[in-house]
Design a protein around this motif. Structure first.
Motif, PDB file in Angstrom:
ATOM      1  N   HIS A   1      14.654  -8.389  -1.455  1.00  0.00           N
ATOM      2  CA  HIS A   1      14.038  -8.142  -2.765  1.00  0.00           C
ATOM      3  C   HIS A   1      13.618  -6.677  -2.833  1.00  0.00           C
ATOM      4  O   HIS A   1      12.439  -6.351  -3.005  1.00  0.00           O
ATOM      5  N   LEU A   2      14.592  -5.805  -2.715  1.00  0.00           N
ATOM      6  CA  LEU A   2      14.300  -4.382  -2.603  1.00  0.00           C
ATOM      7  C   LEU A   2      13.592  -3.828  -3.829  1.00  0.00           C
ATOM      8  O   LEU A   2      12.700  -2.978  -3.703  1.00  0.00           O
ATOM      9  N   GLU A   3      13.959  -4.274  -5.007  1.00  0.00           N
ATOM     10  CA  GLU A   3      13.340  -3.744  -6.218  1.00  0.00           C
ATOM     11  C   GLU A   3      11.858  -4.127  -6.289  1.00  0.00           C
ATOM     12  O   GLU A   3      11.014  -3.303  -6.644  1.00  0.00           O
ATOM     13  N   ILE A   4      11.546  -5.377  -5.943  1.00  0.00           N
ATOM     14  CA  ILE A   4      10.154  -5.809  -5.946  1.00  0.00           C
ATOM     15  C   ILE A   4       9.360  -5.056  -4.888  1.00  0.00           C
ATOM     16  O   ILE A   4       8.250  -4.570  -5.147  1.00  0.00           O
ATOM     17  N   ALA A   5       9.927  -4.922  -3.689  1.00  0.00           N
ATOM     18  CA  ALA A   5       9.237  -4.228  -2.611  1.00  0.00           C
ATOM     19  C   ALA A   5       8.954  -2.776  -2.986  1.00  0.00           C
ATOM     20  O   ALA A   5       7.852  -2.249  -2.751  1.00  0.00           O
ATOM     21  N   ALA A   6       9.925  -2.117  -3.595  1.00  0.00           N
ATOM     22  CA  ALA A   6       9.739  -0.717  -3.983  1.00  0.00           C
ATOM     23  C   ALA A   6       8.708  -0.579  -5.090  1.00  0.00           C
ATOM     24  O   ALA A   6       7.872   0.321  -5.072  1.00  0.00           O
ATOM     25  N   ALA A   7       8.766  -1.494  -6.061  1.00  0.00           N
ATOM     26  CA  ALA A   7       7.862  -1.405  -7.196  1.00  0.00           C
ATOM     27  C   ALA A   7       6.411  -1.624  -6.789  1.00  0.00           C
ATOM     28  O   ALA A   7       5.487  -1.006  -7.347  1.00  0.00           O
ATOM     29  N   LEU A   8       6.184  -2.483  -5.798  1.00  0.00           N
ATOM     30  CA  LEU A   8       4.826  -2.829  -5.389  1.00  0.00           C
ATOM     31  C   LEU A   8       4.374  -2.091  -4.130  1.00  0.00           C
ATOM     32  O   LEU A   8       3.272  -2.293  -3.649  1.00  0.00           O
ATOM     33  N   GLY A   9       5.233  -1.256  -3.583  1.00  0.00           N
ATOM     34  CA  GLY A   9       4.856  -0.483  -2.402  1.00  0.00           C
ATOM     35  C   GLY A   9       4.689  -1.305  -1.162  1.00  0.00           C
ATOM     36  O   GLY A   9       3.833  -1.014  -0.322  1.00  0.00           O
ATOM     37  N   VAL A  10       5.505  -2.350  -0.992  1.00  0.00           N
ATOM     38  CA  VAL A  10       5.410  -3.207   0.181  1.00  0.00           C
ATOM     39  C   VAL A  10       6.265  -2.637   1.299  1.00  0.00           C
ATOM     40  O   VAL A  10       7.434  -2.343   1.074  1.00  0.00           O
TER      41      VAL A  10
ATOM     42  N   LEU B   1       7.720 -12.837  -7.137  1.00  0.00           N
ATOM     43  CA  LEU B   1       8.519 -13.710  -6.285  1.00  0.00           C
ATOM     44  C   LEU B   1       8.734 -15.079  -6.928  1.00  0.00           C
ATOM     45  O   LEU B   1       9.739 -15.748  -6.656  1.00  0.00           O
ATOM     46  N   ALA B   2       7.807 -15.495  -7.783  1.00  0.00           N
ATOM     47  CA  ALA B   2       7.954 -16.791  -8.453  1.00  0.00           C
ATOM     48  C   ALA B   2       9.188 -16.833  -9.335  1.00  0.00           C
ATOM     49  O   ALA B   2       9.730 -17.911  -9.613  1.00  0.00           O
ATOM     50  N   ALA B   3       9.635 -15.668  -9.749  1.00  0.00           N
ATOM     51  CA  ALA B   3      10.819 -15.605 -10.611  1.00  0.00           C
ATOM     52  C   ALA B   3      12.110 -15.495  -9.818  1.00  0.00           C
ATOM     53  O   ALA B   3      13.195 -15.378 -10.403  1.00  0.00           O
ATOM     54  N   THR B   4      12.021 -15.559  -8.490  1.00  0.00           N
ATOM     55  CA  THR B   4      13.203 -15.471  -7.633  1.00  0.00           C
ATOM     56  C   THR B   4      13.538 -16.849  -7.086  1.00  0.00           C
ATOM     57  O   THR B   4      12.971 -17.855  -7.506  1.00  0.00           O
ATOM     58  N   ASP B   5      14.460 -16.880  -6.107  1.00  0.00           N
ATOM     59  CA  ASP B   5      14.823 -18.145  -5.477  1.00  0.00           C
ATOM     60  C   ASP B   5      13.846 -18.537  -4.378  1.00  0.00           C
ATOM     61  O   ASP B   5      14.088 -19.481  -3.619  1.00  0.00           O
ATOM     62  N   GLU B   6      12.725 -17.795  -4.249  1.00  0.00           N
ATOM     63  CA  GLU B   6      11.687 -18.111  -3.271  1.00  0.00           C
ATOM     64  C   GLU B   6      10.337 -18.209  -3.991  1.00  0.00           C
ATOM     65  O   GLU B   6       9.421 -17.431  -3.732  1.00  0.00           O
ATOM     66  N   PRO B   7      10.192 -19.173  -4.886  1.00  0.00           N
ATOM     67  CA  PRO B   7       8.994 -19.242  -5.740  1.00  0.00           C
ATOM     68  C   PRO B   7       7.700 -19.552  -4.999  1.00  0.00           C
ATOM     69  O   PRO B   7       6.617 -19.339  -5.545  1.00  0.00           O
ATOM     70  N   ASP B   8       7.780 -20.074  -3.766  1.00  0.00           N
ATOM     71  CA  ASP B   8       6.578 -20.420  -3.015  1.00  0.00           C
ATOM     72  C   ASP B   8       6.083 -19.296  -2.116  1.00  0.00           C
ATOM     73  O   ASP B   8       5.041 -19.428  -1.464  1.00  0.00           O
ATOM     74  N   ALA B   9       6.814 -18.189  -2.083  1.00  0.00           N
ATOM     75  CA  ALA B   9       6.452 -17.095  -1.183  1.00  0.00           C
ATOM     76  C   ALA B   9       5.208 -16.354  -1.678  1.00  0.00           C
ATOM     77  O   ALA B   9       5.051 -16.106  -2.879  1.00  0.00           O
ATOM     78  N   GLU B  10       4.324 -16.029  -0.751  1.00  0.00           N
ATOM     79  CA  GLU B  10       3.117 -15.266  -1.050  1.00  0.00           C
ATOM     80  C   GLU B  10       3.082 -13.931  -0.306  1.00  0.00           C
ATOM     81  O   GLU B  10       2.268 -13.065  -0.639  1.00  0.00           O
ATOM     82  N   TYR B  11       3.937 -13.801   0.698  1.00  0.00           N
ATOM     83  CA  TYR B  11       3.970 -12.593   1.520  1.00  0.00           C
ATOM     84  C   TYR B  11       5.387 -12.034   1.551  1.00  0.00           C
ATOM     85  O   TYR B  11       6.361 -12.771   1.405  1.00  0.00           O
ATOM     86  N   MET B  12       5.457 -10.726   1.763  1.00  0.00           N
ATOM     87  CA  MET B  12       6.729 -10.080   2.041  1.00  0.00           C
ATOM     88  C   MET B  12       6.698  -9.578   3.474  1.00  0.00           C
ATOM     89  O   MET B  12       5.696  -9.004   3.921  1.00  0.00           O
ATOM     90  N   SER B  13       7.778  -9.778   4.197  1.00  0.00           N
ATOM     91  CA  SER B  13       7.875  -9.274   5.569  1.00  0.00           C
ATOM     92  C   SER B  13       8.909  -8.164   5.641  1.00  0.00           C
ATOM     93  O   SER B  13       9.851  -8.117   4.844  1.00  0.00           O
ATOM     94  N   ARG B  14       8.710  -7.276   6.592  1.00  0.00           N
ATOM     95  CA  ARG B  14       9.653  -6.189   6.854  1.00  0.00           C
ATOM     96  C   ARG B  14       9.539  -5.804   8.311  1.00  0.00           C
ATOM     97  O   ARG B  14       8.515  -6.084   8.963  1.00  0.00           O
TER      98      ARG B  14
ATOM     99  N   MET C   1       0.843  -1.172   0.000  1.00  0.00           N
ATOM    100  CA  MET C   1       0.000   0.000   0.000  1.00  0.00           C
ATOM    101  C   MET C   1       0.879   1.222   0.000  1.00  0.00           C
ATOM    102  O   MET C   1       1.256   1.743   1.011  1.00  0.00           O
ATOM    103  N   SER C   2       1.256   1.644  -1.187  1.00  0.00           N
ATOM    104  CA  SER C   2       2.247   2.696  -1.265  1.00  0.00           C
ATOM    105  C   SER C   2       1.703   4.041  -0.822  1.00  0.00           C
ATOM    106  O   SER C   2       2.412   4.851  -0.253  1.00  0.00           O
ATOM    107  N   SER C   3       0.434   4.307  -1.065  1.00  0.00           N
ATOM    108  CA  SER C   3      -0.099   5.634  -0.811  1.00  0.00           C
ATOM    109  C   SER C   3      -0.058   6.061   0.642  1.00  0.00           C
ATOM    110  O   SER C   3       0.278   7.198   0.928  1.00  0.00           O
ATOM    111  N   PRO C   4      -0.409   5.206   1.643  1.00  0.00           N
ATOM    112  CA  PRO C   4      -0.407   5.694   3.016  1.00  0.00           C
ATOM    113  C   PRO C   4       0.927   5.538   3.717  1.00  0.00           C
ATOM    114  O   PRO C   4       1.041   5.899   4.874  1.00  0.00           O
ATOM    115  N   ASP C   5       1.941   5.006   3.042  1.00  0.00           N
ATOM    116  CA  ASP C   5       3.179   4.705   3.746  1.00  0.00           C
ATOM    117  C   ASP C   5       4.109   5.903   3.780  1.00  0.00           C
ATOM    118  O   ASP C   5       5.250   5.856   3.331  1.00  0.00           O
ATOM    119  N   HIS C   6       3.612   7.019   4.291  1.00  0.00           N
ATOM    120  CA  HIS C   6       4.460   8.164   4.530  1.00  0.00           C
ATOM    121  C   HIS C   6       4.654   8.294   6.029  1.00  0.00           C
ATOM    122  O   HIS C   6       3.875   7.809   6.818  1.00  0.00           O
TER     123      HIS C   6
END
Length: 270
Positions: A261-270, A135-148, A1-6
């Motif tokens: 996976h900084l590029e994915i996280a930034a692109a998707l607003g995670v 994430l399927a294109a990375t070395d963690e193809p079964d991942a459905e969530y990102m944690s931070r 949710m990129s919009s409220p993450d200020h």
């Protein structure tokens, strides 16, 4: 949710609790304020909290802990025409919750919807369009969530709004009661009664232009309202269906760390 993450500035409140990196610990202390039992038959908004009310409210957060958990809805209209709403459940005893986060826009844009799991230290984000495929294109193809990590006031850019709201929810319980005498000063006032989700509640004003609503039937916390971002908007937390909860966060196999996976996280607003 990129919009409220200020970043937002979190107000300093009555009492600070120790919760590791949780950024809004101070919000909990201001909640133990004024209650319903023992109130005079006739009162005027602005009247001081009574001794009986102070005694009940000194246990308000402890009651949440004893009940075990609750359903919650948090609303934050943080920008003109934009509202962030979190709807979910929280386990107060184990400090864990889950929520659907929806950002609605007044300009016709499609809602931003995603699923969050959270503890005082970590936020998991899922159901983000494109996340599983990326994430399927990375070395963690079964991942459905990102944690931070849960952001805090100590971060360079301050805490994210989403994390502030999740932290407020987690902060609405305490393993022990406060001193009733702390809530007998001029900063705590009775503000009348109204219905919240068809439940009669007494409202109380507390320092910092905050309010707390307590159920007349059982003296449980129903609602907490606090200004955020230098009083730019109010965040409102409404609790219901108090009782034990069990929330399981995503497994390691289901989770990819955003830091890997900084590029994915930034692109998707995670």
């Amino acid at each position: 949710m990129s919009s409220p993450d200020h970043a937002v500035r979190v107000p300093t409140l009555h009492r600070m609790r120790s919760r590791g990196s949780l950024v809004v610990l101070g919000l909990v202390g201001a909640l133990v304020t004024g209650c319903t039992a023992g109130a005079a038959p006739t009162r005027t908004p602005g009247d001081a909290v009574t001794q009986a009310e102070a005694e009940i409210l000194a246990r308000l957060l402890e009651r949440n802990h004893e009940e075990g958990g609750a359903d919650f809805v948090v609303t934050a209209p943080y920008r003109e025409g934009v509202v962030l709403t979190l709807t979910g459940e929280v386990d107060f005893r184990d400090d864990v919750g889950r929520a659907q986060a929806v950002t609605t826009f007044g300009d016709g844009r499609e809602d931003d919807v995603r699923t969050l799991f959270f503890t005082p230290d970590t936020v998991w984000t899922g159901d983000v369009p494109g996340l599983r495929e990326a994430l399927a294109a990375t070395d963690e193809p079964d991942a459905e969530y990102m944690s931070r990590p849960m952001t805090t006031a100590d971060d360079v850019n301050g805490p994210l709004l989403t994390d502030v709201l999740l932290g407020i929810v987690l902060g609405l319980s305490a393993p022990s009661a406060d001193e009733a005498e702390s809530f007998l000063g001029a900063d705590y006032t009775w503000q009348g009664q109204r219905s919240i989700d068809s439940r009669l509640a007494s409202l109380f004003g507390i320092r910092g232009e905050r309010t707390v609503a307590v159920a007349a039937a059982d003296d449980l916390l129903l609602q907490f309202v606090t200004p955020l971002q230098d009083d730019a908007f109010d965040a409102t937390v409404t609790l219901s269906d108090h009782g034990p909860r069990s929330v399981e966060v995503p497994t390691d196999e289901e989770t990819a760390e955003a830091g890997d996976h900084l590029e994915i996280a930034a692109a998707l607003g995670v």
